[in-house]
Design a protein around this motif. Sequence first.
Motif, PDB file in Angstrom:
ATOM      1  N   VAL A 179       0.832  -1.118   0.085  1.00  0.00           N
ATOM      2  CA  VAL A 179       0.131  -0.065  -0.008  1.00  0.00           C
ATOM      3  C   VAL A 179       0.901   1.098   0.019  1.00  0.00           C
ATOM      4  N   ALA A 180       1.891   1.201   0.881  1.00  0.00           N
ATOM      5  CA  ALA A 180       2.775   2.468   0.836  1.00  0.00           C
ATOM      6  C   ALA A 180       3.690   2.867  -0.671  1.00  0.00           C
ATOM      7  N   LEU A 181       3.677   1.586  -1.140  1.00  0.00           N
ATOM      8  CA  LEU A 181       4.652   1.746  -2.375  1.00  0.00           C
ATOM      9  C   LEU A 181       3.595   2.384  -3.413  1.00  0.00           C
ATOM     10  N   ARG A 182       2.423   2.281  -3.412  1.00  0.00           N
ATOM     11  CA  ARG A 182       1.412   2.846  -4.388  1.00  0.00           C
ATOM     12  C   ARG A 182       1.866   4.369  -4.585  1.00  0.00           C
ATOM     13  N   GLU A 183       2.344   5.082  -3.675  1.00  0.00           N
ATOM     14  CA  GLU A 183       2.640   6.104  -3.885  1.00  0.00           C
ATOM     15  C   GLU A 183       3.748   6.721  -4.685  1.00  0.00           C
ATOM     16  N   VAL A 184       4.610   5.795  -4.872  1.00  0.00           N
ATOM     17  CA  VAL A 184       5.821   6.082  -5.546  1.00  0.00           C
ATOM     18  C   VAL A 184       5.451   6.214  -7.046  1.00  0.00           C
ATOM     19  N   ASN A 185       6.406   7.025  -8.077  1.00  0.00           N
ATOM     20  CA  ASN A 185       6.058   7.146  -9.237  1.00  0.00           C
ATOM     21  C   ASN A 185       6.613   6.302 -10.395  1.00  0.00           C
ATOM     22  N   LYS A 186       7.273   5.327  -9.977  1.00  0.00           N
ATOM     23  CA  LYS A 186       8.123   4.244 -10.736  1.00  0.00           C
ATOM     24  C   LYS A 186       7.686   2.967 -10.510  1.00  0.00           C
ATOM     25  N   PRO A 187       8.119   2.090 -11.675  1.00  0.00           N
ATOM     26  CA  PRO A 187       8.042   0.472 -11.383  1.00  0.00           C
ATOM     27  C   PRO A 187       8.954   0.222 -10.398  1.00  0.00           C
ATOM     28  N   ILE A 188       8.415  -1.210  -9.843  1.00  0.00           N
ATOM     29  CA  ILE A 188       9.132  -1.555  -8.584  1.00  0.00           C
ATOM     30  C   ILE A 188       9.506  -2.945  -8.622  1.00  0.00           C
ATOM     31  N   LEU A 189      10.825  -3.266  -8.814  1.00  0.00           N
ATOM     32  CA  LEU A 189      11.242  -4.714  -8.944  1.00  0.00           C
ATOM     33  C   LEU A 189      11.316  -5.281  -7.667  1.00  0.00           C
ATOM     34  N   PHE A 190      10.618  -6.320  -7.311  1.00  0.00           N
ATOM     35  CA  PHE A 190      10.472  -7.074  -6.110  1.00  0.00           C
ATOM     36  C   PHE A 190      11.515  -8.428  -6.442  1.00  0.00           C
ATOM     37  N   VAL A 191      12.487  -8.706  -5.284  1.00  0.00           N
ATOM     38  CA  VAL A 191      13.313  -9.742  -5.694  1.00  0.00           C
ATOM     39  C   VAL A 191      13.457 -10.360  -4.250  1.00  0.00           C
ATOM     40  N   GLY A 192      13.741 -11.845  -4.417  1.00  0.00           N
ATOM     41  CA  GLY A 192      14.084 -12.608  -3.083  1.00  0.00           C
ATOM     42  C   GLY A 192      13.588 -13.870  -3.283  1.00  0.00           C
ATOM     43  N   ASN A 193      14.138 -14.861  -2.769  1.00  0.00           N
ATOM     44  CA  ASN A 193      13.562 -16.246  -2.411  1.00  0.00           C
ATOM     45  C   ASN A 193      12.348 -16.723  -1.971  1.00  0.00           C
ATOM     46  N   ASP A 194      11.892 -15.475  -0.841  1.00  0.00           N
ATOM     47  CA  ASP A 194      10.782 -15.558  -0.280  1.00  0.00           C
ATOM     48  C   ASP A 194       9.617 -14.957  -1.085  1.00  0.00           C
ATOM     49  N   LEU A 195       9.740 -14.313  -2.364  1.00  0.00           N
ATOM     50  CA  LEU A 195       8.688 -13.578  -2.856  1.00  0.00           C
ATOM     51  C   LEU A 195       7.628 -14.360  -3.057  1.00  0.00           C
ATOM     52  N   PRO A 196       7.311 -15.750  -3.433  1.00  0.00           N
ATOM     53  CA  PRO A 196       6.252 -16.286  -3.597  1.00  0.00           C
ATOM     54  C   PRO A 196       5.275 -16.273  -2.515  1.00  0.00           C
ATOM     55  N   LEU A 197       5.820 -16.078  -1.213  1.00  0.00           N
ATOM     56  CA  LEU A 197       4.853 -16.099  -0.106  1.00  0.00           C
ATOM     57  C   LEU A 197       4.081 -14.781   0.098  1.00  0.00           C
ATOM     58  N   HIS A 198       4.589 -13.681  -0.758  1.00  0.00           N
ATOM     59  CA  HIS A 198       3.708 -12.585  -0.606  1.00  0.00           C
ATOM     60  C   HIS A 198       3.452 -11.994  -2.068  1.00  0.00           C
ATOM     61  N   GLN A 199       3.771 -12.666  -3.102  1.00  0.00           N
ATOM     62  CA  GLN A 199       3.425 -12.180  -4.242  1.00  0.00           C
ATOM     63  C   GLN A 199       2.093 -11.591  -4.643  1.00  0.00           C
ATOM     64  N   ALA A 200       1.274 -12.631  -4.118  1.00  0.00           N
ATOM     65  CA  ALA A 200      -0.245 -12.396  -4.404  1.00  0.00           C
ATOM     66  C   ALA A 200      -0.925 -10.969  -4.030  1.00  0.00           C
ATOM     67  N   VAL A 201      -0.256 -10.707  -2.428  1.00  0.00           N
ATOM     68  CA  VAL A 201      -0.882  -9.534  -2.173  1.00  0.00           C
ATOM     69  C   VAL A 201       0.000  -8.173  -2.838  1.00  0.00           C
TER      70      VAL A 201
END
Length: 235
Positions: free
Chosen positions: A150-172
Motif C-alpha cells: 500500500v505504501a509503495l502505491r505512492e511512488v511514481n516508478k515501477p518496482i522490482l521485487f526480488v528474493g527467494n521468499d517472494l512467492p509467499l507475498h507475491q499475491a498481495v
Amino acid sequence: MTILAIDTSNYPLGVALIEDNQVLGEYITNLKKNHSVRIMPAIQTLMKDCERTPAQLTKIVVAKGPGSYTGVRIGVTIAKTLAWSLKIPLVGVSSIEIMAAGAGRHFDGYISPLIDARRGQVYTGLYEYQSGLLTTVKEDRLVLSADWAVALREVNKPILFVGNDLPLHQAVIEETLSSQAVFAAITEHNPRPSELALLGKDKQGEDIHSFVPNYIRLAEAEAKWLEANGKILKG
C-alpha cells in the motif's frame, strides 16, 4: 586489494573473493543446511581454488542482517574472528542491500528485496541505482507485506521485487500494485557474494569489538524473555 565476502544471513550461503577489479571466485548454495558446518570448508575451498592465502586478504566484508538470527550470527562471528586474527578491516553490509545490488543494476525503477519474517511480515527496503551507484530510497525495515505494498502505491516508478521468499507475498503485492510491480527472475533471487564484496570495497572498516549484527528485531525467544522480565513496555 583482496577482499573476502561472507554471507550466511539466510538460506543462501555465499562466499566470494575479489581482487582489485576482478572477481576471482564465488560460491553460492541455497539449501536448508547448517551454515555453521559448511561455511569454513566453503571459504577454504574458495581460497585454495583461487590460489590465495589468508595472509593475502586485505579486508573482510560480511552480510550483517537482517535475516535468520542464527545465520546472521554465524557469518558475523566468523568475519569478526578472521578480521581480528588477520588484523585487517571488517565491513558490514545490509543483507537487503546485497539483494538489491544483484537484481536491480539494469532496472529502470526502484528495487524492493523481500525476506520473509513470518506472520505476513517481511524485512525489506527500497533502493535505486543512480549514475551506476546503488542508493537507499527507504531504509530497511520490518513491515507487513500488505502495508508495504500500500505504501509503495505512492511512488511514481515501477518496482522490482526480488528474493527467494517472494512467492509467499507475491499475491498481495500483485493485488495492490498491479502492473507497477515487476518480479525478478528466479536466477536473480539469490544474493551474490561478489556484489557484497563490491558494496564493501570502498567502505571504511568498523571497530571489530563493537561490531554487531542488524537483526532489526530481537529473536523471538529473546523478546519473550525481555518482556517477561519487564524490559519491554507493552502497548
